[in-house]
Design a protein around this motif. Structure first.
Motif, mmCIF file in Angstrom:
data_model
loop_
_atom_site.group_PDB
_atom_site.id
_atom_site.type_symbol
_atom_site.label_atom_id
_atom_site.label_comp_id
_atom_site.label_asym_id
_atom_site.label_seq_id
_atom_site.Cartn_x
_atom_site.Cartn_y
_atom_site.Cartn_z
ATOM 1 N N LEU A 31 12.170 14.042 -12.841
ATOM 2 C CA LEU A 31 12.830 13.178 -11.878
ATOM 3 C C LEU A 31 14.342 13.267 -12.022
ATOM 4 O O LEU A 31 15.072 13.335 -11.032
ATOM 5 N N SER A 32 14.832 13.311 -13.249
ATOM 6 C CA SER A 32 16.285 13.379 -13.443
ATOM 7 C C SER A 32 16.844 14.685 -12.886
ATOM 8 O O SER A 32 17.929 14.711 -12.310
ATOM 9 N N SER A 33 16.083 15.782 -13.011
ATOM 10 C CA SER A 33 16.524 17.058 -12.466
ATOM 11 C C SER A 33 16.594 16.987 -10.941
ATOM 12 O O SER A 33 17.537 17.490 -10.331
ATOM 13 N N LEU A 34 15.609 16.364 -10.344
ATOM 14 C CA LEU A 34 15.588 16.214 -8.895
ATOM 15 C C LEU A 34 16.772 15.373 -8.425
ATOM 16 O O LEU A 34 17.450 15.718 -7.452
ATOM 17 N N ILE A 35 17.059 14.291 -9.129
ATOM 18 C CA ILE A 35 18.187 13.418 -8.770
ATOM 19 C C ILE A 35 19.498 14.186 -8.885
ATOM 20 O O ILE A 35 20.373 14.076 -8.022
ATOM 21 N N GLU A 36 19.646 14.993 -9.921
ATOM 22 C CA GLU A 36 20.859 15.797 -10.087
ATOM 23 C C GLU A 36 21.035 16.773 -8.927
ATOM 24 O O GLU A 36 22.144 16.953 -8.422
ATOM 25 N N ARG A 37 19.955 17.388 -8.511
ATOM 26 C CA ARG A 37 20.047 18.329 -7.388
ATOM 27 C C ARG A 37 20.438 17.628 -6.102
ATOM 28 O O ARG A 37 21.253 18.138 -5.328
ATOM 29 N N VAL A 38 19.877 16.450 -5.859
ATOM 30 C CA VAL A 38 20.216 15.696 -4.654
ATOM 31 C C VAL A 38 21.683 15.293 -4.688
ATOM 32 O O VAL A 38 22.409 15.457 -3.706
ATOM 33 N N ASN A 39 22.139 14.789 -5.824
ATOM 34 C CA ASN A 39 23.534 14.379 -5.940
ATOM 35 C C ASN A 39 24.477 15.570 -5.758
ATOM 36 O O ASN A 39 25.520 15.451 -5.113
ATOM 37 N N SER A 40 24.120 16.710 -6.309
ATOM 38 C CA SER A 40 24.937 17.908 -6.165
ATOM 39 C C SER A 40 25.046 18.317 -4.697
ATOM 40 O O SER A 40 26.121 18.656 -4.210
ATOM 41 N N THR A 41 23.924 18.276 -4.003
ATOM 42 C CA THR A 41 23.908 18.632 -2.586
ATOM 43 C C THR A 41 24.729 17.642 -1.777
ATOM 44 O O THR A 41 25.476 18.030 -0.873
ATOM 45 N N LYS A 42 24.638 16.366 -2.100
ATOM 46 C CA LYS A 42 25.403 15.343 -1.385
ATOM 47 C C LYS A 42 26.901 15.559 -1.574
ATOM 48 O O LYS A 42 27.684 15.370 -0.640
ATOM 49 N N GLN A 43 27.317 15.965 -2.758
ATOM 50 C CA GLN A 43 28.738 16.180 -3.014
ATOM 51 C C GLN A 43 29.265 17.391 -2.256
ATOM 52 O O GLN A 43 30.425 17.413 -1.850
ATOM 53 N N ARG A 44 28.428 18.395 -2.047
ATOM 54 C CA ARG A 44 28.855 19.594 -1.315
ATOM 55 C C ARG A 44 28.907 19.371 0.180
ATOM 56 O O ARG A 44 29.606 20.101 0.892
ATOM 57 N N TYR A 45 28.202 18.374 0.680
ATOM 58 C CA TYR A 45 28.152 18.112 2.120
ATOM 59 C C TYR A 45 29.441 17.437 2.559
ATOM 60 O O TYR A 45 29.860 16.450 1.984
ATOM 61 N N GLN A 46 30.051 17.989 3.594
ATOM 62 C CA GLN A 46 31.252 17.380 4.151
ATOM 63 C C GLN A 46 31.031 17.170 5.635
ATOM 64 O O GLN A 46 30.922 18.132 6.386
ATOM 65 N N PRO A 47 30.954 15.921 6.077
ATOM 66 C CA PRO A 47 30.711 15.644 7.503
ATOM 67 C C PRO A 47 31.797 16.273 8.381
ATOM 68 O O PRO A 47 32.955 16.333 8.019
ATOM 69 N N GLY A 48 31.389 16.757 9.537
ATOM 70 C CA GLY A 48 32.313 17.327 10.495
ATOM 71 C C GLY A 48 32.661 18.771 10.226
ATOM 72 O O GLY A 48 33.371 19.413 11.006
ATOM 73 N N ARG A 49 32.171 19.321 9.157
ATOM 74 C CA ARG A 49 32.459 20.711 8.807
ATOM 75 C C ARG A 49 31.230 21.549 9.106
ATOM 76 O O ARG A 49 30.135 21.232 8.690
ATOM 77 N N SER A 50 31.402 22.635 9.827
ATOM 78 C CA SER A 50 30.251 23.474 10.181
ATOM 79 C C SER A 50 30.154 24.655 9.272
ATOM 80 O O SER A 50 31.065 25.289 8.940
#
Length: 50
Positions: A31-50
């Motif tokens: 579960l901790s590995s999954l949470i880390e992956r989700v958090n990493s993906t969220k940090q890379r996402y930038q709204p408005g950027r294609s």
């Protein structure tokens, strides 16, 4: 026999039959590995950027 009785009997028969061998499951991530992956993906996402 009513339709309900027939359905119940069919389900009951299936429950008593030995199940087919299942394919090996890939070891689940922790579960901790999954949470880390989700958090990493969220940090890379930038709204408005294609």
């Amino acid at each position: 026999m009513t339709r309900f009785d027939q359905a119940f009997a069919a389900v009951s028969d299936r429950m008593h039959q030995p199940s087919a061998p299942q394919a090996r499951r890939v070891q689940a991530s922790s579960l901790s590995s999954l949470i880390e992956r989700v958090n990493s993906t969220k940090q890379r996402y930038q709204p408005g950027r294609s």
